[in-house]
Design a protein around this motif. Structure first.
Motif, mmCIF file in Angstrom:
data_model
loop_
_atom_site.group_PDB
_atom_site.id
_atom_site.type_symbol
_atom_site.label_atom_id
_atom_site.label_comp_id
_atom_site.label_asym_id
_atom_site.label_seq_id
_atom_site.Cartn_x
_atom_site.Cartn_y
_atom_site.Cartn_z
ATOM 1 N N VAL A 54 -21.177 -7.824 -31.961
ATOM 2 C CA VAL A 54 -20.533 -6.693 -32.148
ATOM 3 C C VAL A 54 -20.195 -6.347 -33.600
ATOM 4 C CG1 VAL A 54 -18.257 -5.379 -31.312
ATOM 5 C CG2 VAL A 54 -19.550 -6.875 -29.728
ATOM 6 N N ASP A 80 -22.040 -1.592 -32.058
ATOM 7 C CA ASP A 80 -21.216 -1.218 -33.293
ATOM 8 C C ASP A 80 -21.012 0.188 -33.216
ATOM 9 O OD1 ASP A 80 -21.169 -2.109 -36.760
ATOM 10 O OD2 ASP A 80 -20.620 0.109 -36.356
ATOM 11 N N ARG A 85 -26.129 1.634 -37.518
ATOM 12 C CA ARG A 85 -26.292 0.423 -37.693
ATOM 13 C C ARG A 85 -26.810 -0.391 -36.583
ATOM 14 N NH1 ARG A 85 -20.676 -0.646 -41.366
ATOM 15 N NH2 ARG A 85 -21.683 0.515 -43.252
ATOM 16 N N PHE A 111 -17.899 -2.232 -26.544
ATOM 17 C CA PHE A 111 -17.991 -3.766 -26.316
ATOM 18 C C PHE A 111 -17.868 -4.250 -25.080
ATOM 19 C CE2 PHE A 111 -13.917 -3.335 -28.434
ATOM 20 C CZ PHE A 111 -13.151 -3.975 -27.839
ATOM 21 N N THR A 127 -16.215 -7.523 -36.722
ATOM 22 C CA THR A 127 -15.656 -6.118 -36.782
ATOM 23 C C THR A 127 -14.474 -6.252 -37.476
ATOM 24 O OG1 THR A 127 -14.473 -6.739 -34.699
ATOM 25 C CG2 THR A 127 -16.370 -5.144 -34.464
ATOM 26 N N HIS A 132 -10.904 -8.154 -33.438
ATOM 27 C CA HIS A 132 -11.412 -9.465 -32.997
ATOM 28 C C HIS A 132 -10.941 -9.814 -31.588
ATOM 29 C CE1 HIS A 132 -11.829 -10.753 -37.559
ATOM 30 N NE2 HIS A 132 -12.846 -9.685 -37.014
ATOM 31 N N TRP A 216 -13.504 -3.641 -51.467
ATOM 32 C CA TRP A 216 -13.501 -4.229 -50.039
ATOM 33 C C TRP A 216 -12.651 -3.659 -49.050
ATOM 34 C CZ3 TRP A 216 -11.402 -8.500 -46.842
ATOM 35 C CH2 TRP A 216 -12.547 -8.778 -45.802
#
Ligand SMILES: NC(=O)c1ccc[n+]([C@@H]2O[C@H](COP(=O)([O-])OP(=O)(O)OC[C@H]3O[C@@H](n4cnc5c(N)ncnc54)[C@H](O)[C@@H]3O)[C@@H](O)[C@H]2O)c1
Length: 462
Positions: A54, A80, A85, A111, A127, A132, A216
């Motif tokens: 995932v 995703d 992706r 998911f 992810t 998470h 980022w």
């Protein structure tokens, strides 16, 4: 050198390296010992691990590509929120000679459908942070083991959720803290275990990043806030503690003979994020007008029940080189300096030094070969080839190798759900402390007393 995964280089190099590495199966790794060949023999009887993945962004792509190189792995499902992706990753799996995996991209909770529908042994998530725990919990509730990128959880409640779900369903949950696999971190671990530094007293670690320069996930190019920017705008503490803390926790046997007792934390003022927003989008832009809480520097001090102290630095925004500098101090000596072990980074960085038994300072390199860790001795040559894919490819390879092979043999992965919860809990505890003039925060015992009898780990088992 930008240490983040460079997608173009990565894709260009992967086919060449993949072909070369496919030749080197577990039994014929150069430098492998007799024990390693026996290990390879045993593994051939083990089951195939069926994996669902995932979050296939920058980090997920790197991990997925390395997983596809490991023996005994089948990637059965991909998820995703971006369908492109999923499609791209399905192609990688097919190119690796496996059946095209099912794809899930209907919504940001698809998911869950993947976990409930697919026959999987393990679900891995790379992810953004806030997903998470929902992914790991869905996986474990559906009877799958889970592995997550760092940090495993954002809040204390989430840390407990991970522990309680793992215990209730009898499933493993490993946090993928690749810094624990740095060659130098593992050599230092070996030096500690061999008694070179005497009894451990103090450790220092840092997560020192340059997220703005690396662009980022702080702001998106259209001027909206990225997922990391959302966290940094609303929180103030150490939001990314596990890179700095993970190696120290293994060195100091946290949850394995010792446990964290309490911490205090302090943040500097917040400047870099607003300045970056103003420079990128202008002073009147929405992202420049809003408030940012996260201080540019955060320092957290932690003390264990057995009296070991830890200093943890976090800095992600102000201009600074990436540096996982660490210190370990014992009654007989110390090792201090850069934890990164790749020679190409030796330019002007703080080289590690060792001071042993009251002798003179010696370069760490004098110790590197003698105390090299058994995992690196066995698999280092192969692992190092993955540096061409990403700066962390070597560590990712060793970490995934251990995860996959532990689960194939029904063993507990080298880092468990209690590590994931304890290391990640520093985030909310530091935020609470910062918000209350550095007030003392008790660290919960996620092991509920099991830390007293848990054996130390040397990260050597597979
Ligand atoms: N260990 C390391 O050295 C290291 C390095 C970089 C990133 N990370 C960690 O990896 C994780 C991902 O970072 P990244 O840089 O790859 O981010 P990214 O934004 O590039 O990738 C995240 C991916 O998850 C997808 N996604 C978002 N929400 C989702 C959902 N609800 N369901 C399914 N997919 C979803 C996004 O579309 C994207 O493809 C973070 O937790 C980060 O901290 C670790």
């Amino acid at each position: 050198m930008d240490r983040r995964c460079n997608r173009r280089d990565f894709l260009r190099q992967s086919s060449t390296i993949g072909a070369g590495l496919a030749l080197a199966n577990l039994g014929n790794i150069v430098g492998a010992t007799e024990t390693d060949s026996n290990t390879a023999q045993k593994l051939s009887d083990d089951k195939t691990l069926r994996i669902g993945f995932v979050g296939i962004g920058v980090r997920g792509s790197c991990l997925l590509k390395i997983l596809l190189e490991l023996e005994g792995v089948q990637v059965r499902a991909l998820c995703d929120i971006r369908e492109d992706r999923v499609t791209r990753a399905q192609r990688w799996v097919e190119e690796a000679g496996q059946k095209i995996p099912s794809g899930y991209s209907k919504s940001d909770t698809d998911f869950k459908r993947m976990c409930e529908t697919e026959d999987l042994d393990l679900v891995i998530t790379a992810t953004p942070w806030q997903w998470h725990v929902p992914v790991c919990v869905s996986a474990m509730e559906a009877g799958k083991h889970a592995a997550t990128e760092v940090p495993a959880a954002v809040t204390l409640d989430e840390c407990w959720q991970l522990v309680e779900t793992a215990e209730k369903h009898g499933k493993h949950c490993m946090m993928l803290e690749n810094y624990c696999y740095f060659r130098k971190a593992m050599t230092i671990l070996n030096m500690i275990r061999k008694g070179l530094f005497g009894e451990l007293l103090h450790c220092e670690g840092r997560t020192q990043e340059n997220w703005i320069r690396e662009n980022w996930h702080i702001f998106n190019s259209d001027g909206t806030m990225g997922w990391l920017g959302e966290h940094l705008a609303k929180r103030n503490g150490n939001p990314y503690p596990t890179h700095g803390f993970g190696p120290m926790a293994i060195w100091a046997n946290v949850n394995r003979g010792d446990r964290l007792d309490h911490l205090v934390s302090m943040s500097s003022k917040s400047r870099a994020l607003k300045l970056h927003a103003e420079q990128s989008f202008g002073k009147d832009h929405a992202v420049a007008q809003q408030a940012y809480l996260q201080g540019d520097a955060n320092i957290t001090l932690i003390r264990s029940v057995n009296g070991v102290t830890f200093t943890l630095y976090f800095g992600g925004q102000s201009p600074q080189p990436w540096s996982p500098e660490h210190k370990v101090q014992g009654t007989l000596g110390t090792c201090i300096g850069e934890l990164f072990d790749y020679d190409a980074r030796a330019d002007g960085w703080i080289q590690a030094k060792v001071y042993e038994k009251g002798s003179r300072w010696a370069n760490y390199t004098n110790y590197a070969e003698t105390y090299d860790h058994s995992l690196w001795k066995a698999l280092g040559q192969k692992a190092n080839k993955y540096r061409a894919w990403d700066w962390s490819g070597a560590y990712d390879y060793l970490m995934l190798y251990q995860l996959v092979n532990a689960l194939r043999r029904n063993n507990t992965p080298p880092m468990d759900v209690y590590d994931a919860a304890t290391w990640s809990a520093i985030s909310e505890l530091s935020e609470r402390s910062v918000a209350n003039k550095s007030s003392v925060q008790e660290v919960p015992d996620f092991t509920k007393g099991k830390w007293k009898n848990n054996a130390p780990t040397d990260l050597a088992q597979v």
